[in-house]
Design an enzyme around this catalytic site. Structure first.
Site, PDB file in Angstrom:
ATOM      1  N   HIS A 100      17.710 -51.977  32.602  1.00  0.00           N
ATOM      2  CA  HIS A 100      17.776 -53.397  33.001  1.00  0.00           C
ATOM      3  C   HIS A 100      16.949 -53.704  34.251  1.00  0.00           C
ATOM      4  O   HIS A 100      16.771 -54.877  34.596  1.00  0.00           O
ATOM      5  CB  HIS A 100      19.227 -53.805  33.273  1.00  0.00           C
ATOM      6  CG  HIS A 100      20.082 -53.826  32.040  1.00  0.00           C
ATOM      7  ND1 HIS A 100      19.731 -54.514  30.902  1.00  0.00           N
ATOM      8  CD2 HIS A 100      21.275 -53.222  31.764  1.00  0.00           C
ATOM      9  CE1 HIS A 100      20.672 -54.334  29.972  1.00  0.00           C
ATOM     10  NE2 HIS A 100      21.608 -53.555  30.470  1.00  0.00           N
ATOM     11  N   ASP A 107      20.446 -48.615  23.221  1.00  0.00           N
ATOM     12  CA  ASP A 107      21.581 -49.123  23.990  1.00  0.00           C
ATOM     13  C   ASP A 107      22.018 -50.466  23.381  1.00  0.00           C
ATOM     14  O   ASP A 107      21.199 -51.179  22.803  1.00  0.00           O
ATOM     15  CB  ASP A 107      21.134 -49.329  25.439  1.00  0.00           C
ATOM     16  CG  ASP A 107      22.282 -49.622  26.388  1.00  0.00           C
ATOM     17  OD1 ASP A 107      22.739 -48.694  27.074  1.00  0.00           O
ATOM     18  OD2 ASP A 107      22.722 -50.803  26.450  1.00  0.00           O
ATOM     19  N   HIS A 154      22.705 -53.088  24.854  1.00  0.00           N
ATOM     20  CA  HIS A 154      22.096 -54.193  25.608  1.00  0.00           C
ATOM     21  C   HIS A 154      20.564 -54.142  25.491  1.00  0.00           C
ATOM     22  O   HIS A 154      19.985 -53.051  25.517  1.00  0.00           O
ATOM     23  CB  HIS A 154      22.481 -54.105  27.085  1.00  0.00           C
ATOM     24  CG  HIS A 154      23.957 -54.098  27.322  1.00  0.00           C
ATOM     25  ND1 HIS A 154      24.672 -52.934  27.510  1.00  0.00           N
ATOM     26  CD2 HIS A 154      24.849 -55.113  27.381  1.00  0.00           C
ATOM     27  CE1 HIS A 154      25.955 -53.233  27.686  1.00  0.00           C
ATOM     28  NE2 HIS A 154      26.092 -54.547  27.606  1.00  0.00           N
ATOM     29  N   ASP A 201      26.563 -47.271  24.191  1.00  0.00           N
ATOM     30  CA  ASP A 201      27.591 -48.308  24.264  1.00  0.00           C
ATOM     31  C   ASP A 201      27.646 -49.196  23.027  1.00  0.00           C
ATOM     32  O   ASP A 201      28.449 -50.134  22.976  1.00  0.00           O
ATOM     33  CB  ASP A 201      27.446 -49.148  25.544  1.00  0.00           C
ATOM     34  CG  ASP A 201      26.008 -49.490  25.870  1.00  0.00           C
ATOM     35  OD1 ASP A 201      25.127 -49.205  25.033  1.00  0.00           O
ATOM     36  OD2 ASP A 201      25.763 -50.047  26.954  1.00  0.00           O
TER      37      ASP A 201
HETATM   38 ZN    ZN Z   1      24.190 -50.940  27.765  1.00  0.00          ZN
END
Ligand code: ZN
Length: 308
Positions: free
Chosen positions: A126, A163, A165, A244
């Site tokens: 991120h 991931d 995200h 995740d």
């Molecule tokens: Zn994540």
């Protein structure tokens, strides 16, 4: 050949406070599982070195790196954004996390191992060129990518990110760079609310709806990732390995199982084998259910070995 495994005790000292899901116990859970399953025996362990400033400068604005260094507290916790914090050990951990991926790239390019897993904290995907967010300070996987290109002269590096995200930071750094192909699957709509409208030709984003599981994930990989990766003929594959999207992980609402991580890793290994080098460097991103995380990493590493 053994799998390279890069980690460091300093990663355990980075602590954002009680109840923060991105916690030191994540790495302990992975480590315990590797010992319990005997996988430990096939790992060639390396200590994560501190990243050289020059390698960070290839990825982040110099002012941003200075600001992160200045924000490091000598005591207590300093919040960098709503969910990202530093304690007095965080800066060292972040420098080692980026250093781990850079070392991983060196090890596979110099032929010392074929595949590397970096068990690091904080994660990185991120972190944008000039913004920390989502538990991330330095973009570890981007540091490794640019290191492979700048120091070793690689011309085509693929970065894949499974991931849950979207890897907004990685996209921010690599979008438009034709030497890099970036493929990301992620839950959408969901944090960080990016990636669904990307325009860059070197970015392959595949949003998945809440509730999607193995079938949808595998279809996305088969349909969207693999043809692009095959056509790109990467000389090195890096993996932003977040776990995740697992059905047991409360952070999000995808329903992957341990086997999916084995499956996608085998796909990437088969692609890497086509180059004759089989070079893969994987780095830990998310994954917050400790049991599912540990089992998923086990599945990921067994796939490197070709085991079922
Ligand atoms: Zn994540």
């Amino acid at each position: 050949m053994a799998i390279g495994y890069i980690s460091h005790h300093d990663f355990q000292l980075h602590d954002m406070g009680h109840h923060h899901p991105e916690q030191p116990a994540r790495l302990s859970a992975i480590n315990d599982r590797l010992i319990a399953t005997g996988l430990e025996m096939v790992l060639h362990r390396f200590d994560a070195p501190l990243i050289e400033r020059e390698l960070l400068d290839a990825v982040h604005d110099s002012d941003y790196i200075d600001a992160i260094e200045a924000a490091a507290p000598t005591d207590g916790i300093a919040w960098i954004d709503g969910d990202t914090a530093m304690n007095k050990h965080t800066l060292t951990a972040a420098r080692r996390a980026a250093g781990a991926v850079a070392l991983g790239v060196e090890l596979v390019i110099e032929g010392k191992v074929k595949q590397v897993f970096c068990a690091v904290r904080p994660p990185g995907h991120h972190a944008e060129r000039h913004r920390a967010m989502g538990f991330c300070l330095f973009n570890n996987i981007a540091v490794g990518t640019l290191h492979a290109i700048n120091r070793y002269g690689l011309e085509r590096v693929a970065v894949v990110d499974f991931d849950v995200h979207h890897g907004n930071g990685t996209e921010d750094i690599v979008a438009g760079d034709k030497r890099i192909l970036f493929c990301s699957t992620f839950q959408h709509p969901f944090y960080p609310h990016s990636g669904y409208d990307s325009q860059a030709a070197n970015v392959v984003n595949t949003p998945l709806s809440s509730g999607a599981g193995s079938k949808e994930f595998r279809e996305a990989v088969e349909t969207h990732w693999m043809p692009r990766i095959e056509a790109f003929e990467p000389q090195l594959i890096l993996i932003s390995a977040g776990f995740d999207a697992h059905q047991a992980d409360d952070m999000a609402n995808l329903n992957l199982i341990d086997r999916d991580y084995h499956w996608v890793t085998r796909k990437l290994c088969e692609q890497a084998d086509k180059t004759g080098h089989s070079r893969i460097v994987s780095s830990l991103e998310g994954g917050y259910d400790l049991h599912a995380l540990a089992r998923s990493v086990e599945a990921h590493l067994k796939a490197f070995l070709g085991e079922h």
